[in-house]
Design an enzyme around this catalytic site. Structure first.
Site, PDB file in Angstrom:
ATOM      1  N   LYS A 293       2.601 -11.744   8.517  1.00 39.40           N
ATOM      2  CA  LYS A 293       1.504 -10.981   7.916  1.00 39.40           C
ATOM      3  C   LYS A 293       0.988 -11.879   6.812  1.00 39.40           C
ATOM      4  CE  LYS A 293       0.509  -6.966   5.092  1.00 39.40           C
ATOM      5  NZ  LYS A 293      -0.876  -7.413   4.956  1.00 39.40           N
TER       6      LYS A 293
ATOM      7  N   ASP B  72      -8.920  -7.367   3.456  1.00 41.22           N
ATOM      8  CA  ASP B  72      -9.793  -6.628   4.369  1.00 41.22           C
ATOM      9  C   ASP B  72     -11.264  -7.059   4.273  1.00 41.22           C
ATOM     10  OD1 ASP B  72      -7.322  -5.518   4.318  1.00 41.22           O
ATOM     11  OD2 ASP B  72      -7.963  -3.476   3.907  1.00 41.22           O
TER      12      ASP B  72
ATOM     13  N   SER C 258      -4.943  -1.837   3.936  1.00 41.96           N
ATOM     14  CA  SER C 258      -4.956  -0.469   3.419  1.00 41.96           C
ATOM     15  C   SER C 258      -6.272   0.247   3.695  1.00 41.96           C
ATOM     16  CB  SER C 258      -4.664  -0.470   1.920  1.00 41.96           C
ATOM     17  OG  SER C 258      -5.321  -1.530   1.300  1.00 41.96           O
TER      18      SER C 258
ATOM     19  N   TYR D 283       6.274 -11.358   5.685  1.00 46.51           N
ATOM     20  CA  TYR D 283       5.159 -10.812   4.889  1.00 46.51           C
ATOM     21  C   TYR D 283       4.932 -11.727   3.692  1.00 46.51           C
ATOM     22  CZ  TYR D 283       2.588  -7.350   1.980  1.00 46.51           C
ATOM     23  OH  TYR D 283       1.665  -6.702   1.188  1.00 46.51           O
TER      24      TYR D 283
ATOM     25  N   GLY E  20      -4.772 -10.205   5.962  1.00 47.43           N
ATOM     26  CA  GLY E  20      -4.427  -9.144   5.016  1.00 47.43           C
ATOM     27  C   GLY E  20      -5.392  -8.928   3.872  1.00 47.43           C
TER      28      GLY E  20
ATOM     29  N   THR F 296       0.827  -1.203   0.000  1.00 45.00           N
ATOM     30  CA  THR F 296       0.000   0.000   0.000  1.00 45.00           C
ATOM     31  C   THR F 296       0.866   1.260   0.000  1.00 45.00           C
ATOM     32  OG1 THR F 296      -1.574  -1.241   1.333  1.00 45.00           O
ATOM     33  CG2 THR F 296      -1.888   1.145   1.257  1.00 45.00           C
TER      34      THR F 296
HETATM   35  C1  HMN Z   1       0.467  -3.727   2.486  1.00 44.03           C
HETATM   36  O1  HMN Z   1       1.510  -4.395   2.458  1.00 44.03           O
HETATM   37  O2  HMN Z   1       0.440  -2.563   2.220  1.00 44.03           O
HETATM   38  C2  HMN Z   1      -0.846  -4.316   2.837  1.00 44.03           C
HETATM   39  O3  HMN Z   1      -0.821  -4.806   4.087  1.00 44.03           O
HETATM   40  C3  HMN Z   1      -1.421  -5.216   1.859  1.00 44.03           C
HETATM   41  C4  HMN Z   1      -2.873  -5.495   2.239  1.00 44.03           C
HETATM   42  O4  HMN Z   1      -2.992  -6.863   2.497  1.00 44.03           O
HETATM   43  C5  HMN Z   1      -3.770  -5.040   1.132  1.00 44.03           C
HETATM   44  N1  HMN Z   1      -3.476  -5.827  -0.047  1.00 44.03           N
HETATM   45  C6  HMN Z   1      -3.076  -5.265  -1.172  1.00 44.03           C
HETATM   46  O5  HMN Z   1      -3.005  -4.074  -1.319  1.00 44.03           O
HETATM   47  C7  HMN Z   1      -2.713  -6.196  -2.279  1.00 44.03           C
HETATM   48  C8  HMN Z   1      -5.228  -5.120   1.501  1.00 44.03           C
HETATM   49  O6  HMN Z   1      -5.434  -4.251   2.574  1.00 44.03           O
HETATM   50  C9  HMN Z   1      -6.117  -4.714   0.313  1.00 44.03           C
HETATM   51  O7  HMN Z   1      -5.776  -3.431  -0.148  1.00 44.03           O
HETATM   52  C10 HMN Z   1      -7.585  -4.752   0.726  1.00 44.03           C
HETATM   53  O8  HMN Z   1      -7.939  -6.037   1.121  1.00 44.03           O
HETATM   54  C11 HMN Z   1      -8.509  -4.300  -0.430  1.00 44.03           C
HETATM   55  O9  HMN Z   1      -8.371  -5.154  -1.521  1.00 44.03           O
END
Ligand code: HMN
Length: 290
Positions: A161, A187, A204, A133, A185, A45
């Protein structure tokens, strides 16, 4: 090291340089308004993999100076370049980040031994708590339960994570490693992560949905879902034997051991061997231990 943490965005200026004012505002908003437990800085993110090293360090410095000790801070310092990962890790440690996190090395098809040596080297050279991660959907790297066990046994590795959607694997991991922390991870699956034994979630969308996310997580924690998880774990031990040996065959065999005539299989299903029957009988012990 648990609860809802925001995977922090990085605001840039139009010319691609870092927008410090925006970054400070996003940090404050997450702490003061979204009331999250922590910030995960420099992850997917945060667009960290698109930044040069000095900008990544600058982000860490700004976030720490804005957040102080208000919330838990985790720095994602993973990089394909091991020396850079170590330098970022040491910078985050010196700044006072509570933990480091590192993406599994990506792009090349690294073997597990290579992946393990990457974590070994970072943890040895930074000597700070590390959260692995794993995000197979982006890296293509799946880690088996056994291999997670090897990573979690490394000194300083405190958790994962877990940006994966295989939740039965998560439940099993938490049962095998109750002292380690697991963060969900995806959401949209926060509820399912919480029910499956995650200690928290990093995402995110919590920059907008922090309050709702805290609500989901707390509601799950305060009900009696632990008991449900324990029972599901016991079920899953049985299910994995059933699936290995042959589901219908082994159910019939175990029923027979309990004096119930489950009968034979209908052709072309085969009967199970004496060895497989012994394996299926392990189920009887699991069931009687409960
Ligand atoms: C990161 O490393 O920034 C996040 O923790 C990744 C996080 O798992 C997000 N995944 C991605 O961006 C691929 C989720 O929060 C995601 O944005 C959310 O589930 C909406 O799709």
């Amino acid at each position: 090291m648990n609860g809802i943490m925001t995977a922090l965005l990085t605001p840039f200026n139009e010319d691609g340089t870092l927008n410090e004012k925006g970054l400070r505002e996003v940090v404050r908003y997450n702490i003061d308004e979204m009331k999250v437990n922590g910030l995960y800085v420099g992850g997917s993110t945060g667009e960290a993999f698109l930044m040069d090293e000095s900008t990544r360090k600058e982000v860490l410095r700004i976030v720490k100076s804005e957040a102080g000790s208000d919330v838990t801070l985790i720095a994602q310092i993973g990089s394909l370049n091991i020396e850079e990962a170590v330098r970022l890790g040491n910078e985050a440690k010196e700044l006072g980040f509570d933990a480091l996190s590192a993406i599994t090395p990506y792009y090349y098809k690294f073997s597990f031994e290579e992946i393990k040596s990457y974590y070994q080297r970072i943890t040895e050279e930074t000597n700070h708590p590390m959260i692995v991660y794993s995000i197979p959907v982006l890296t293509g790297t799946e880690i088996t339960i056994e291999n997670y066990g090897e990573l979690l046994a490394l000194p300083n590795v405190i958790g994962v994570k877990y940006s994966d959607t295989n939740l039965s694997k998560l439940t099993k991991l938490k049962e095998l490693h109750p002292d380690k922390v697991f963060f969900g991870g995806a959401d949209d699956m926060l509820l399912q992560f919480a029910v499956s034994g995650a200690d928290g979630a990093i995402g995110s969308t919590y920059s907008l949905l922090g309050k709702e996310a805290n609500g989901v997580f707390n509601a799950v924690q305060t009900s009696s879902l632990q008991e449900a998880r324990d029972l599901q774990n016991r079920m899953n031990k049985v299910i994995s034997i059933l699936e290995d040996v042959g589901v219908y065959q082994s159910i019939k065999h175990v029923l027979k051991q309990n004096g119930i005539d489950g009968g034979y299989m209908k052709f072309p299903f085969r009967e199970i061997s004496a060895e497989e029957k012994k394996e299926a009988e392990k189920i009887i012990d699991i069931l009687s231990s409960g």
